[in-house]
Design an enzyme around this catalytic site. Structure first.
Site, short mmCIF file in Angstrom:
data_model
loop_
_atom_site.label_atom_id
_atom_site.label_comp_id
_atom_site.label_asym_id
_atom_site.label_seq_id
_atom_site.Cartn_x
_atom_site.Cartn_y
_atom_site.Cartn_z
N ASP A 238 0.59 -1.11 -0.01
CA ASP A 238 0.06 0.11 -0.12
C ASP A 238 0.82 1.08 0.06
O ASP A 238 0.43 2.16 -0.71
CB ASP A 238 -0.99 0.24 1.35
N GLU A 245 5.04 -3.56 5.07
CA GLU A 245 5.00 -4.96 4.80
C GLU A 245 6.43 -5.72 5.12
O GLU A 245 6.32 -6.84 5.22
CB GLU A 245 4.78 -5.41 3.42
N TYR A 268 2.38 -15.04 -4.48
CA TYR A 268 3.81 -15.31 -4.68
C TYR A 268 4.53 -16.60 -4.27
O TYR A 268 5.37 -16.78 -4.65
CB TYR A 268 4.58 -14.16 -3.96
N ASP A 275 11.03 -15.07 -3.16
CA ASP A 275 10.74 -13.93 -2.70
C ASP A 275 11.33 -13.52 -0.99
O ASP A 275 11.62 -12.45 -1.02
CB ASP A 275 9.30 -13.48 -2.45
N HIS A 378 40.65 -14.16 18.28
CA HIS A 378 41.16 -14.52 19.45
C HIS A 378 42.19 -16.00 19.24
O HIS A 378 43.01 -16.48 20.11
CB HIS A 378 40.47 -15.02 20.85
N ASP A 426 35.18 -10.58 17.92
CA ASP A 426 35.93 -11.66 17.80
C ASP A 426 35.73 -12.18 16.43
O ASP A 426 35.40 -13.36 16.34
CB ASP A 426 35.58 -12.60 18.97
N SER A 522 36.91 -23.05 19.05
CA SER A 522 37.07 -21.82 18.68
C SER A 522 37.41 -21.36 17.33
O SER A 522 38.23 -22.00 16.69
CB SER A 522 38.17 -20.85 19.78
C1 4AZ Z 1 37.09 -22.21 24.42
O1 4AZ Z 1 37.73 -22.00 25.69
C2 4AZ Z 1 35.52 -22.14 24.60
N1 4AZ Z 1 31.00 -23.43 25.28
C3 4AZ Z 1 34.87 -22.03 23.37
C4 4AZ Z 1 33.59 -22.30 23.38
C5 4AZ Z 1 32.78 -22.25 24.58
C6 4AZ Z 1 33.39 -22.14 25.70
C7 4AZ Z 1 34.85 -22.14 25.63
C8 4AZ Z 1 31.38 -22.49 24.57
O2 4AZ Z 1 37.50 -21.82 23.42
#
Ligand code: 4AZ
Length: 580
Positions: A238, A245, A268, A275, A378, A426, A522
């Site tokens: 509209d 929307e 759609y 979409d 890290h 990070d 990590s």
């Molecule tokens: C670490 O020490 C680490 N539970 C990575 C992930 C998590 C905790 C610690 C998440 O690298």
């Protein structure tokens, strides 16, 4: 009498407040961001545009696919439709006039009746010197009215649609049935079908001219038009800029709610054009559901070739798409990351290991294409680039399988605002060195890049995603085989971690903590899958309060938040799945 009016007052008061805010459908925090059809965090850009920093920008004509239907512009230039739209998008005066090459006879004029009308009146169309023909009132809606007003030079479109009796317009025996998608800038781009006008009403518009305050029962569009609140989240554009929307908790009627909180019209769904950002409008399930409902909306397809909508879809299919996020989904249900399964070959083809010289693998990473690997800040230091190796195609850190390749790292880019104390931002990029000196890209064998999410609205709380890595398991013992597990995205991270939670982080886990990432995971990926099973790296394993503890989910770097940062370093073409 007195008691009656008091009763009316009591009944109306709560109703009035309720309607004023209309919390049932609109999401207020979202509305405050002013999203429109140009916000690519919410919707796809047009094929003659591309998404940069959350907004759609005009492409240059040379960035259009070469083949495509030739059309004629109002400046009498023959070019293909995408090129014309890209020129028009850049605010040049020229716009669409007709299909096919330009010839001398063709004209297309839209005017209002009466002749002295400025912004309100009956819409008349004059095609190729034929007499002025009114537009039929049949199916005359806001999509069509917005286009007609834009055509007449009112960029915000229409305030209202209306139809009037043919008596007021006795000099024409025909009318033109118009069908627009609502994004066109010229009525000539819509489907126009000439029909005999017997008792048909004809179309009238009130184009938007002056801004005013909206009443409490109205919604204020981003383009400053006021529309009735009941017309928000109803699948109809509209506002004309789609702002009514794109911030919807739910949709009115049978209209379809995308995961990104956008309402699209029912028609759609399952129309062979995606979409919703994550494709949920084109799944088998939705198509089956729609078929079961019966084909209520089959009209409008028979003359679709006349509109430029079909051409717009065709251009979309001609645009290059990045191949990313496709993996094998053979689930290897071998018992036991914390509480997970052992990965099979090709199930996580984007998972990489980052190895520092003289140490074991203690971080993961994720291949995003080209020579680029995403990891946690890290895990790496810019000054140590030459000491890292990226291992790709690996499942087991001790078995030296021959599918493993090792890439040297030429550059480490740590986010400028990475905070070593709080783990804010990070995130880091590693640029691998192509093994072949003559190559400029890396092509790791057995690897597939994961897609990079460009919008924070692609996945939300409750969505189950896969986390993977070589980190510690629930017995806190070192793992050699790649492990993975399903965890859910959580939206209450700030309630859990308080002032340790920052924007750009996201929590994910299970309610009982049974599946979690841990030390050693990590830098590795948390991958969410869209409706077509295309994987997006939604998170990078960052930190958490211990591992596998109930009430302490893992914390991930929210990759969508860093899309522009990643694109700035890798080049947008390396990571944009759509609209290269
Ligand atoms: C670490 O020490 C680490 N539970 C990575 C992930 C998590 C905790 C610690 C998440 O690298």
């Amino acid at each position: 009498m007195k008691s009656l009016s008091a009763l009316v007052f009591i009944l109306c008061l709560p109703l009035g407040i309720f309607q004023q805010k209309d919390n049932t459908y609109l999401i207020e925090e979202c509305v405050n961001n002013g999203y429109t059809q140009n916000s690519c965090e919410k919707v796809f850009c047009q094929p003659w545009q591309r998404c940069v920093d959350g907004s759609c920008f005009c492409k240059l004509p040379y960035q259009c696919p070469r083949n495509g239907t030739l059309v004629c512009s109002t400046e009498k230039r023959t070019l293909n439709y995408c090129q014309l739209k890209s020129l028009e998008c850049q605010r040049k005066k020229s716009r669409f006039m007709n299909r096919g090459r330009c010839s001398s006879q063709e004209t297309f004029q839209v005017s209002l009746k009466p002749e002295n009308a400025t912004s309100t009146g009956i819409i008349q169309v004059e095609v190729n010197q034929s007499p002025k023909t009114p537009v039929c009132g049949f199916n005359w809606g806001m999509n069509e009215a917005n286009v007609a007003c834009r055509h007449l030079g009112f960029p915000e479109g229409a305030d209202r649609t209306d139809t009037v009796d043919p008596k007021e317009d006795s000099d024409s025996l025909e009318c033109l049935k118009a069908r627009c998608r609502g994004i066109e800038t010229s009525l000539a781009e819509c489907t126009l079908t000439r029909v005999n006008k017997t008792k048909e009403k004809v179309a009238k518009v009130v184009c938007h001219t002056t801004h005013r305050e909206c009443s409490p029962r109205e919604f204020r569009c981003v383009n400053r038009k006021c529309i009735p609140s009941v017309k928000t989240c109803n699948g109809v554009n509209d506002c004309g800029d789609l702002s009514d929307e794109v911030c919807c908790k739910a949709c009115r009627g049978k209209n379809f709610h995308c995961h990104s909180d956008v309402c699209i019209p029912r028609r759609y769904v399952c129309d062979n054009e995606v979409d919703c950002l994550t494709g949920e409008d084109e799944t088998r399930q939705e198509c089956d559901k729609k078929r079961a409902e019966g084909n209520e909306h089959s009209e409008g397809t028979e003359d679709a070739e006349q509109s430029m909508d079909e051409e717009r879809r065709k251009i979309k299919t001609l645009l290059p798409q990045l191949q990313c996020g496709i993996a094998n989904h053979t689930v290897t249900r071998q018992k036991r990351i914390v509480g997970g399964f052992t990965a099979g070959k090709d199930e996580f083809p984007w998972q990489v290991a980052i190895k520092d010289v003289g140490t074991r693998v203690n971080c993961g990473g994720v291949y995003i294409g080209g020579c680029w690997v995403l990891t946690a800040a890290h895990c790496v230091r810019e000054s140590r680039a030459h000491t890292y190796l990226v291992w790709t195609g690996m499942l087991n850190t001790v078995k030296q399988e021959d599918i493993i390749e090792a890439f040297q790292v030429v550059k480490v880019i740590v986010h400028e605002k990475y905070n070593t104390k709080t783990y804010e931002n990070d995130i880091a990029l590693l640029e691998m060195k192509p093994r072949d000196k003559n190559q400029s890209t890396c092509y790791p064998r057995d690897s597939v890049p994961v897609c990079v999410p460009w919008s924070k609205y692609m996945f939300k709380g409750g969505h189950q995603c896969k986390v993977s890595g070589w980190g510690l398991n629930e017995e806190f013992s070192t793992q050699f085989g790649l492990k993975w597990g399903y965890i859910s995205l959580m939206e209450n991270c700030s309630e859990i971690y308080g002032n340790r939670y920052f924007e750009g982080m996201e929590c994910a886990g299970t309610h009982d903590g049974s599946v979690d990432s841990c030390k050693g995971d990590s830098g590795g990926p948390l991958v969410c899958f869209d409706s077509n099973n295309v994987g997006y790296v939604w998170g990078v394993v960052s930190w958490g309060e211990n591992c596998g503890e109930k009430g302490h989910p893992g914390v991930y770097t929210k990759v969508a938040h860093y899309f522009s940062w990643i694109g700035r370093h890798t080049g947008l073409n390396h990571i944009s799945r759509y609209n290269l």
